[in-house]
Design a protein around this motif. Structure first.
Motif, PDB file in Angstrom:
ATOM      1  N   LEU A 187     -17.545 -22.159  24.256  1.00 15.80           N
ATOM      2  CA  LEU A 187     -18.834 -22.393  23.607  1.00 15.80           C
ATOM      3  C   LEU A 187     -19.693 -21.131  23.660  1.00 15.80           C
ATOM      4  O   LEU A 187     -20.013 -20.610  24.733  1.00 15.80           O
ATOM      5  CB  LEU A 187     -19.567 -23.540  24.298  1.00 15.80           C
ATOM      6  CG  LEU A 187     -20.889 -23.953  23.653  1.00 15.80           C
ATOM      7  CD1 LEU A 187     -20.676 -24.423  22.217  1.00 15.80           C
ATOM      8  CD2 LEU A 187     -21.573 -25.038  24.476  1.00 15.80           C
ATOM      9  N   ASP A 188     -20.081 -20.646  22.483  1.00 16.15           N
ATOM     10  CA  ASP A 188     -20.823 -19.387  22.337  1.00 16.15           C
ATOM     11  C   ASP A 188     -22.172 -19.679  21.685  1.00 16.15           C
ATOM     12  O   ASP A 188     -22.354 -19.520  20.477  1.00 16.15           O
ATOM     13  CB  ASP A 188     -20.003 -18.412  21.488  1.00 16.15           C
ATOM     14  CG  ASP A 188     -20.529 -16.995  21.547  1.00 16.15           C
ATOM     15  OD1 ASP A 188     -21.677 -16.803  21.978  1.00 16.15           O
ATOM     16  OD2 ASP A 188     -19.788 -16.078  21.152  1.00 16.15           O
ATOM     17  N   LEU A 189     -23.130 -20.114  22.493  1.00 18.69           N
ATOM     18  CA  LEU A 189     -24.425 -20.509  21.953  1.00 18.69           C
ATOM     19  C   LEU A 189     -25.211 -19.320  21.421  1.00 18.69           C
ATOM     20  O   LEU A 189     -26.000 -19.460  20.481  1.00 18.69           O
ATOM     21  CB  LEU A 189     -25.238 -21.232  23.040  1.00 18.69           C
ATOM     22  CG  LEU A 189     -24.696 -22.597  23.456  1.00 18.69           C
ATOM     23  CD1 LEU A 189     -25.533 -23.173  24.598  1.00 18.69           C
ATOM     24  CD2 LEU A 189     -24.658 -23.562  22.277  1.00 18.69           C
ATOM     25  N   GLY A 190     -25.012 -18.151  22.003  1.00 18.16           N
ATOM     26  CA  GLY A 190     -25.699 -16.973  21.483  1.00 18.16           C
ATOM     27  C   GLY A 190     -25.280 -16.657  20.058  1.00 18.16           C
ATOM     28  O   GLY A 190     -26.110 -16.384  19.189  1.00 18.16           O
ATOM     29  N   ALA A 191     -23.980 -16.686  19.794  1.00 19.10           N
ATOM     30  CA  ALA A 191     -23.497 -16.428  18.438  1.00 19.10           C
ATOM     31  C   ALA A 191     -23.973 -17.511  17.472  1.00 19.10           C
ATOM     32  O   ALA A 191     -24.283 -17.235  16.308  1.00 19.10           O
ATOM     33  CB  ALA A 191     -21.973 -16.340  18.437  1.00 19.10           C
ATOM     34  N   TYR A 192     -24.030 -18.758  17.952  1.00 21.18           N
ATOM     35  CA  TYR A 192     -24.504 -19.863  17.121  1.00 21.18           C
ATOM     36  C   TYR A 192     -25.950 -19.651  16.695  1.00 21.18           C
ATOM     37  O   TYR A 192     -26.296 -19.793  15.509  1.00 21.18           O
ATOM     38  CB  TYR A 192     -24.337 -21.164  17.903  1.00 21.18           C
ATOM     39  CG  TYR A 192     -24.989 -22.386  17.287  1.00 21.18           C
ATOM     40  CD1 TYR A 192     -24.705 -22.785  15.993  1.00 21.18           C
ATOM     41  CD2 TYR A 192     -25.865 -23.165  18.042  1.00 21.18           C
ATOM     42  CE1 TYR A 192     -25.285 -23.912  15.448  1.00 21.18           C
ATOM     43  CE2 TYR A 192     -26.450 -24.297  17.509  1.00 21.18           C
ATOM     44  CZ  TYR A 192     -26.160 -24.672  16.214  1.00 21.18           C
ATOM     45  OH  TYR A 192     -26.738 -25.787  15.691  1.00 21.18           O
ATOM     46  N   THR A 193     -26.801 -19.286  17.621  1.00 24.37           N
ATOM     47  CA  THR A 193     -28.210 -19.114  17.275  1.00 24.37           C
ATOM     48  C   THR A 193     -28.414 -17.886  16.391  1.00 24.37           C
ATOM     49  O   THR A 193     -29.279 -17.893  15.506  1.00 24.37           O
ATOM     50  CB  THR A 193     -29.078 -19.008  18.536  1.00 24.37           C
ATOM     51  OG1 THR A 193     -28.566 -18.000  19.391  1.00 24.37           O
ATOM     52  CG2 THR A 193     -29.108 -20.324  19.276  1.00 24.37           C
ATOM     53  N   ASP A 194     -27.626 -16.841  16.601  1.00 26.51           N
ATOM     54  CA  ASP A 194     -27.706 -15.697  15.692  1.00 26.51           C
ATOM     55  C   ASP A 194     -27.346 -16.119  14.268  1.00 26.51           C
ATOM     56  O   ASP A 194     -28.019 -15.758  13.303  1.00 26.51           O
ATOM     57  CB  ASP A 194     -26.757 -14.598  16.154  1.00 26.51           C
ATOM     58  CG  ASP A 194     -27.298 -13.810  17.332  1.00 26.51           C
ATOM     59  OD1 ASP A 194     -28.504 -13.900  17.602  1.00 26.51           O
ATOM     60  OD2 ASP A 194     -26.502 -13.112  17.986  1.00 26.51           O
ATOM     61  N   ALA A 195     -26.268 -16.881  14.142  1.00 27.75           N
ATOM     62  CA  ALA A 195     -25.845 -17.324  12.811  1.00 27.75           C
ATOM     63  C   ALA A 195     -26.900 -18.210  12.163  1.00 27.75           C
ATOM     64  O   ALA A 195     -27.114 -18.148  10.946  1.00 27.75           O
ATOM     65  CB  ALA A 195     -24.511 -18.055  12.906  1.00 27.75           C
ATOM     66  N   LEU A 196     -27.569 -19.042  12.972  1.00 29.71           N
ATOM     67  CA  LEU A 196     -28.649 -19.867  12.432  1.00 29.71           C
ATOM     68  C   LEU A 196     -29.753 -19.006  11.837  1.00 29.71           C
ATOM     69  O   LEU A 196     -30.252 -19.286  10.736  1.00 29.71           O
ATOM     70  CB  LEU A 196     -29.240 -20.747  13.532  1.00 29.71           C
ATOM     71  CG  LEU A 196     -28.534 -22.051  13.867  1.00 29.71           C
ATOM     72  CD1 LEU A 196     -29.303 -22.777  14.956  1.00 29.71           C
ATOM     73  CD2 LEU A 196     -28.416 -22.934  12.638  1.00 29.71           C
ATOM     74  N   TYR A 197     -30.133 -17.964  12.563  1.00 37.30           N
ATOM     75  CA  TYR A 197     -31.195 -17.106  12.045  1.00 37.30           C
ATOM     76  C   TYR A 197     -30.806 -16.508  10.700  1.00 37.30           C
ATOM     77  O   TYR A 197     -31.573 -16.558   9.724  1.00 37.30           O
ATOM     78  CB  TYR A 197     -31.540 -15.992  13.030  1.00 37.30           C
ATOM     79  CG  TYR A 197     -32.354 -14.918  12.362  1.00 37.30           C
ATOM     80  CD1 TYR A 197     -33.697 -15.147  12.065  1.00 37.30           C
ATOM     81  CD2 TYR A 197     -31.770 -13.730  11.949  1.00 37.30           C
ATOM     82  CE1 TYR A 197     -34.443 -14.195  11.392  1.00 37.30           C
ATOM     83  CE2 TYR A 197     -32.507 -12.778  11.283  1.00 37.30           C
ATOM     84  CZ  TYR A 197     -33.834 -13.008  11.008  1.00 37.30           C
ATOM     85  OH  TYR A 197     -34.567 -12.071  10.333  1.00 37.30           O
ATOM     86  N   PHE A 198     -29.621 -15.933  10.625  1.00 35.51           N
ATOM     87  CA  PHE A 198     -29.207 -15.296   9.382  1.00 35.51           C
ATOM     88  C   PHE A 198     -29.102 -16.314   8.255  1.00 35.51           C
ATOM     89  O   PHE A 198     -29.436 -16.010   7.104  1.00 35.51           O
ATOM     90  CB  PHE A 198     -27.871 -14.566   9.580  1.00 35.51           C
ATOM     91  CG  PHE A 198     -27.976 -13.365  10.477  1.00 35.51           C
ATOM     92  CD1 PHE A 198     -28.794 -12.297  10.141  1.00 35.51           C
ATOM     93  CD2 PHE A 198     -27.260 -13.296  11.657  1.00 35.51           C
ATOM     94  CE1 PHE A 198     -28.903 -11.182  10.974  1.00 35.51           C
ATOM     95  CE2 PHE A 198     -27.353 -12.198  12.492  1.00 35.51           C
ATOM     96  CZ  PHE A 198     -28.174 -11.140  12.150  1.00 35.51           C
ATOM     97  N   ALA A 199     -28.643 -17.519   8.557  1.00 31.41           N
ATOM     98  CA  ALA A 199     -28.545 -18.550   7.531  1.00 31.41           C
ATOM     99  C   ALA A 199     -29.922 -18.990   7.058  1.00 31.41           C
ATOM    100  O   ALA A 199     -30.149 -19.174   5.849  1.00 31.41           O
ATOM    101  CB  ALA A 199     -27.758 -19.745   8.061  1.00 31.41           C
TER     102      ALA A 199
END
Length: 564
Positions: A187-199
């Protein structure tokens, strides 16, 4: 779908913007959520269980512990339908062949390590939920309020997001089943939140298309939710995303961790309001552990910062010592760092204690899955003797023999940092400033926080399934742990299979010395490159302990550890 094209910042530059900062904090600023409103996870509504152990299992899997509310919408939770639409639109804009359908979000979430299981393999004692929507531990519910009228489906994190792990077959391949209590080491929550921002950034450039995508995805959406999204949530996001772009990377100025090893101290500091003037903190990581036998702890967190008042911080505990009073104390401590990690405010922690207490009843009886591969019995018996000689003093006494091996007592031994030699960043993160803020809380009477100067050697129950190793997840296999000079400086983690010979992540060095997965293996989540040269990620430690073992003793010990 080519998930490798999802954005991945370098590990040393990664930041973990809180989910709500990227989402409903913006809505909160619009005035929509002045006041308090609360929801409940939909799956939790469908499951009934007897109080105690059975209900504790249900809570562990599906309970938000009171954090699915408008407070969490200002920190960790996300508006589900807008989030799904934004991530799907972003994938399509980057050329991915993604259908505009609600279920199409699940492969995208799997890239970040979220698990959508075929089943929960250790589910017992309660009817299995008739309907389980989405990844395990990603809890969804509808927040409602009558006046002003608010209705919106939100998603937040629960215990099982980090503590529901993949099971493995006899060859080390990941299966489709989840085991509650195992760590999700992908589980990579940091990458998930980064992707949310860009989306969100991309979707905000065309709000009409964003809302049209929501309508197409959810044609039967309740009119009140449609109104909430159109009139409040979407305009606020469109208005504020440019400001987020100017501030991206400093919204929550602490590094976000790596797969399976979050920055828990940083999360707590953020919830305590301590991060406004801090930048470039080191990666004070703590690997998510298997939860087997953790109720034998006298203190909690990898460095033993919090302990059960009324008994020594570092005290040997046997199963006869696991009284109701002991579990009550652990529940209060666990709630203190669990509720903020799920997005709840510190002042609401005490409300969650009864639910956490039931979860501990489940964990009192919890066992990790048995090792599914082949074990050399003769070698394991020899390894038992090695364990007693070299490991038991710190990691605890296990029952005699190699059948149904159980932890009998646990020493809760603090090992000073200069003795064990592991990266000191995590224990140093319990700084005087942090501890002073915690001590000023009324709730501190249950915690007695202190800096310890080292790490508490953990129980090794379930260790075969929990790679990578050390408190900061910096060593890919137990073989590497026992052979310090052979530890790779860089290795892949996330979506991995297991190597049962070396006991850990299956990988071999490439021409550049990077431990990579075997040719032809397709990881189920997006791997990250773990760089042990980064601050807080050193793979040093445990050298002296390994040096005292012969090669034959190391082989035998590895075989025995499969049985714990």
């Amino acid at each position: 779908m080519n998930i490798t094209r999802l954005p991945r910042p370098d590990i040393r530059d990664l930041r973990d913007p809180a989910l709500g900062v990227l989402a409903l904090l913006l809505v909160g600023c619009s005035g929509l959520f002045r006041g308090y409103a609360e929801g409940r996870p939909e799956t939790l509504r469908t499951v009934t269980a007897e109080p105690g152990r059975d209900m504790g299992m249900v809570r562990f899997a599906f309970d938000d512990l009171g954090t699915l509310n408008t407070d969490a919408l200002e920190t960790h939770a996300v508006p589900w339908k807008l989030t799904v639409a934004a991530l799907l639109l972003d994938s399509r804009a980057r050329g991915e062949d993604v259908e505009l359908a609600p279920d199409a979000i699940y492969p995208i979430l799997a890239a970040f390590g979220f698990l959508l299981p075929d089943s929960i393999a250790n589910w017992t004692g309660a009817p299995y939920p008739e309907r389980h929507e989405g990844p395990i531990g990603l809890l969804r519910g509808t927040v409602r309020r009558g006046f002003p009228k608010v209705r919106m489906e939100v998603a937040g994190l629960g215990c099982a997001s980090c503590h529901g792990g993949v099971t493995y077959d006899a060859g080390g391949e990941p299966t489709g089943d989840v085991w509650l209590g195992l760590p999700n080491t992908s589980l990579d929550l940091g990458a998930y939140t980064d992707a949310l921002y860009f989306a969100f950034e991309r979707a905000a450039a065309d709000p009409a298309a964003w809302l049209a995508a929501v309508d197409a995805l959810y044609p039967d959406m309740h009119p009140d939710e449609r109104s909430t999204l159109e009139r409040h949530a979407l305009p606020a996001l469109v208005r504020e995303v440019p400001a987020l772009g100017r501030r991206f990377g400093t919204l929550t100025p602490f590094p976000g961790g790596v797969p399976g090893a979050p920055n828990a101290v940083g999360s707590l500091e953020r919830m305590l309001g301590m991060l406004e003037d801090r930048r470039d903190d080191n990666l004070s990581l703590a690997q998510t552990p298997d939860l087997g036998d953790r109720v034998l702890r006298s203190s909690l967190t990898v460095d033993g910062v919090y302990h059960v008042p009324g008994r020594p911080r570092f005290d040997r505990i046997a199963w006869d010592d696991v009284t109701a009073e002991h579990l009550d104390g652990l529940a209060r401590i666990t709630a203190f760092f669990t509720v903020p990690a799920m997005g709840g405010r510190a002042e609401r922690v005490e409300r969650a204690v009864p639910g956490v207490r039931e979860i501990l009843e489940f964990l009192r009886y919890y066992r990790p899955p048995p090792f599914p591969g082949t074990v050399d019995s003769a070698l394991a018996r020899s390894g038992e003797s090695v364990y007693r000689k070299a490991c038991a003093e710190c990691h605890g006494d296990y029952s005699s023999g190699i059948a149904d091996v159980r932890l009998v007592s646990f020493p809760n031994r603090l090992v000073p940092g200069d003795e064990i030699g592991t990266d000191p960043v995590r224990w140093r993160a319990a700084s005087p400033q942090v501890l002073e803020v915690v001590r000023r809380l009324d709730y501190a009477r249950y915690l007695d926080p202190a800096s310890t100067g080292g790490y508490v050697a953990p129980p090794l129950t379930g260790v075969w399934a929990t790679a990578p190793y050390l408190h900061n997840a910096s060593v890919p296999t137990l073989w590497h742990l026992l052979n310090p000079t052979r530890r790779p400086r860089r290795f892949l983690v996330g979506g991995h299979r297991l190597d049962y010979e070396r006991v850990g992540i299956d990988g071999r060095p490439d021409a550049d010395g990077v431990n990579r997965y075997p040719d032809g293996y397709r990881p189920w989540s997006k791997p990250r490159l773990f760089d042990t040269d980064a601050p807080g990620l050193s793979n040093r430690g445990h050298e002296a302990q390994a040096a005292g073992l012969t090669e034959s003793e190391k082989r035998a010990l590895l075989e025995y550890l499969k049985l714990l």
